[in-house]
Design a protein around this motif. Structure first.
Motif, PDB file in Angstrom:
ATOM      1  N   ALA A  96      14.664  23.607 -10.730  1.00 31.14           N
ATOM      2  CA  ALA A  96      14.103  24.591 -10.941  1.00 31.14           C
ATOM      3  C   ALA A  96      13.882  25.935 -11.835  1.00 31.14           C
ATOM      4  N   MET A  98      13.665  28.618 -12.026  1.00 31.20           N
ATOM      5  CA  MET A  98      14.875  29.436 -11.539  1.00 31.20           C
ATOM      6  C   MET A  98      16.813  29.253 -11.262  1.00 31.20           C
ATOM      7  N   ARG A 152      14.213  15.756  -9.443  1.00 39.69           N
ATOM      8  CA  ARG A 152      14.093  15.914  -8.263  1.00 39.69           C
ATOM      9  C   ARG A 152      14.412  14.873  -7.175  1.00 39.69           C
ATOM     10  N   MET A 173       8.604  22.267 -15.561  1.00 41.57           N
ATOM     11  CA  MET A 173       7.789  23.765 -14.105  1.00 41.57           C
ATOM     12  C   MET A 173       7.095  24.314 -15.437  1.00 41.57           C
ATOM     13  N   TRP A 218      10.965  30.134   0.292  1.00 40.36           N
ATOM     14  CA  TRP A 218      11.581  29.075  -1.174  1.00 40.36           C
ATOM     15  C   TRP A 218      13.368  29.197  -0.908  1.00 40.36           C
ATOM     16  N   ASN A 244       2.650  28.430  -6.838  1.00 35.42           N
ATOM     17  CA  ASN A 244       4.028  28.986  -6.466  1.00 35.42           C
ATOM     18  C   ASN A 244       4.209  29.589  -6.228  1.00 35.42           C
ATOM     19  N   VAL A 281       7.125  32.805  -5.600  1.00 33.16           N
ATOM     20  CA  VAL A 281       7.993  33.160  -4.323  1.00 33.16           C
ATOM     21  C   VAL A 281       8.342  34.403  -4.678  1.00 33.16           C
ATOM     22  N   ASP A 299       9.317  34.593  -8.766  1.00 34.45           N
ATOM     23  CA  ASP A 299      10.085  33.473  -9.248  1.00 34.45           C
ATOM     24  C   ASP A 299       8.932  32.842  -8.633  1.00 34.45           C
ATOM     25  N   THR A 300       7.724  32.409  -9.946  1.00 37.32           N
ATOM     26  CA  THR A 300       6.587  31.289  -9.468  1.00 37.32           C
ATOM     27  C   THR A 300       7.276  29.820 -10.525  1.00 37.32           C
ATOM     28  N   GLY A 301       6.124  28.833 -10.118  1.00 37.41           N
ATOM     29  CA  GLY A 301       6.640  27.120 -10.769  1.00 37.41           C
ATOM     30  C   GLY A 301       5.583  26.369 -10.261  1.00 37.41           C
TER      31      GLY A 301
HETATM   32  N1  GLY Z   1      11.551  27.735  -7.682  1.00 39.21           N
HETATM   33  C1  GLY Z   1      10.208  27.991  -7.231  1.00 39.21           C
HETATM   34  C2  GLY Z   1       9.792  26.447  -7.009  1.00 39.21           C
HETATM   35  O1  GLY Z   1      10.421  25.120  -6.807  1.00 39.21           O
HETATM   36  O2  GLY Z   1       7.995  26.652  -6.617  1.00 39.21           O
END
Ligand code: GLY
Length: 403
Positions: free
Chosen positions: A40, A42, A68, A86, A162, A206, A208, A229-231
């Motif tokens: 990710a 982050m 992943r 991401m 998350w 997303n 967070v 923290d967005t993704g």
């Molecule tokens: N760290 C946010 C996500 O993986 O969606």
């Protein structure tokens, strides 16, 4: 809108809102032994989410290469892949829910500055609360400024909490889903959950709200600062923006699908080429083992690997953005030549009556490949034997394979 333009629009949107662009980190995490790959955006930012000062400031944006593999069995359906880019923006103790939600909505729906998605096709989930954190009424109230209430659903921690792992910063999140069928309309929560199951809605974003700290798998308190923290997975976002119902028809996969009919081969070779670019080579342990499995799985699905490798290396969306290893093909050829040898030797043994389990113990082939090459495999028996074998040779590193 092509994927290149999506990346550019995203970066520009947040740069105009005071965010500094930082480069993608390597797929091999620096100084973090708990995970094999960067999973990710982050992940390289953990020290700063914990309160350290980032040299580039409190508002950051980037596009992070991620791997992943925990959903590897799902690859081949409409939305799962093992490598993705991401898109992420961060507030390190700066803005919080109000701005994060406003900007997510604006970026997704604004025709001028954003992606111009139809707000009538959006659905939102927020955290329903549990023993760790209260129901996220705040996020719900903010969303109501942009979305009708009956399209905002409260969900549990399984989907709306998350964290990267057992330790570190974490928090409730709010997720944005897009109707890729264009036909769903208003839905009850139950109907929405069915649509999600059927991949008729796809998660495009997303946010967070990272203000909690986890240790040994348990939330132990709050962080010294509130972070965002967005993704957004580029592949899924691109799918929504290009009006497709699966990632393999987007411009990110089209050149690959032009040279193979196997979604698995396309996905796994793309991931392998990116791993090799960051210095991973096939081996029997850790990262090298994951790469080995990906290459073998790809090869079993499509023996004509070279054109897929070329399609990744010459991909118009990656030109000038990513650099690939000049010996990529050599590494893959060497590995697959060894595999081909082991495979045919092993299969000969099995034809002569050897237990297919020897393919695992003597030739190191994983079950998913043995399943492909040995028709009528007694899977139950195989799994039993595998369990016994694993109990005997349990390695301390085995846990690492799960990320
Ligand atoms: N760290 C946010 C996500 O993986 O969606």
């Amino acid at each position: 809108m092509q994927s290149r333009e999506i990346r550019e629009k995203f970066l520009k949107f947040f740069e105009e809102r005071g965010h500094t662009k930082i480069p993608s980190a390597s797929l091999i995490p620096e100084g973090d032994k708990s995970v094999l790959f960067t999973t990710a955006g982050m992940q390289p930012l953990v020290p700063y989410l914990m309160g350290n000062e980032h040299p580039q400031g409190k508002r950051l944006v980037n596009i992070q290469k991620c791997v992943r593999t925990q959903d590897i069995e799902e690859v081949g359906d409409n939305t799962h892949d093992t490598f993705f880019e991401m898109l992420g923006n961060w507030s390190l103790g700066d803005y919080f829910k109000e701005e994060a939600i406003k900007w997510s909505f604006e970026l997704l729906t604004s025709k001028e500055e954003g992606f111009g998605l139809d707000p009538k096709r959006l659905y939102i989930t927020v955290f329903e609360g549990d023993e760790n954190a209260p129901r996220d009424e705040e996020a719900f109230e903010i969303w109501k400024k942009y979305m009708p209430e009956n399209r905002i659903y409260f969900m549990g921690a399984k989907s709306n909490w998350w964290s990267m792992g057992e330790d570190g910063p974490c928090g409730p999140d709010t997720e944005m889903f897009y109707d890729v069928t264009g036909k769903l309309g208003d839905m009850t929560k139950e109907e929405y959950m069915v649509a999600d199951e059927r991949q008729e809605v796809v998660e495009v974003w997303n946010d967070v709200f990272m203000e909690y700290l986890k240790k040994g798998g348990k939330v132990v308190g709050k962080l010294s600062q509130k972070n965002v923290d967005t993704g957004a997975g580029l592949e899924r976002l691109t799918m929504a923006l290009q009006g497709k119902n699966n990632i393999f028809e987007t411009d990110l996969f089209a050149p690959l699908m032009g040279v193979t009919s196997s979604r698995i081969a396309a996905d796994h070779i793309r991931t392998s080429v990116f791993m090799i670019a960051d210095g991973v080579t096939p081996s029997n342990t850790d990262r090298g083992y994951i790469l080995r499995r990906l290459l073998r799985r790809a090869y079993v699905s499509d023996k004509n690997i070279d054109p897929i490798v070329d399609a990744v290396i010459n991909h118009p969306s990656y030109q000038g953005l990513y650099t690939f290893a000049p010996n990529t093909k050599e590494i893959i050829h060497d590995e697959l030549a060894k595999f081909e040898k082991a495979l045919s030797a092993g299969l000969k043994q099995v034809e002569k009556g050897a237990d297919p389990f020897t393919l695992f113990t003597s030739y190191g082939l994983p079950l998913e490949i043995i399943k492909e090459v040995v028709p009528n495999l007694d899977e139950e028996k195989f799994k039993e034997e595998m369990k016994k074998h694993q109990e005997l040779s349990r390695q301390s590193s085995s846990q690492k394979f799960s990320n």
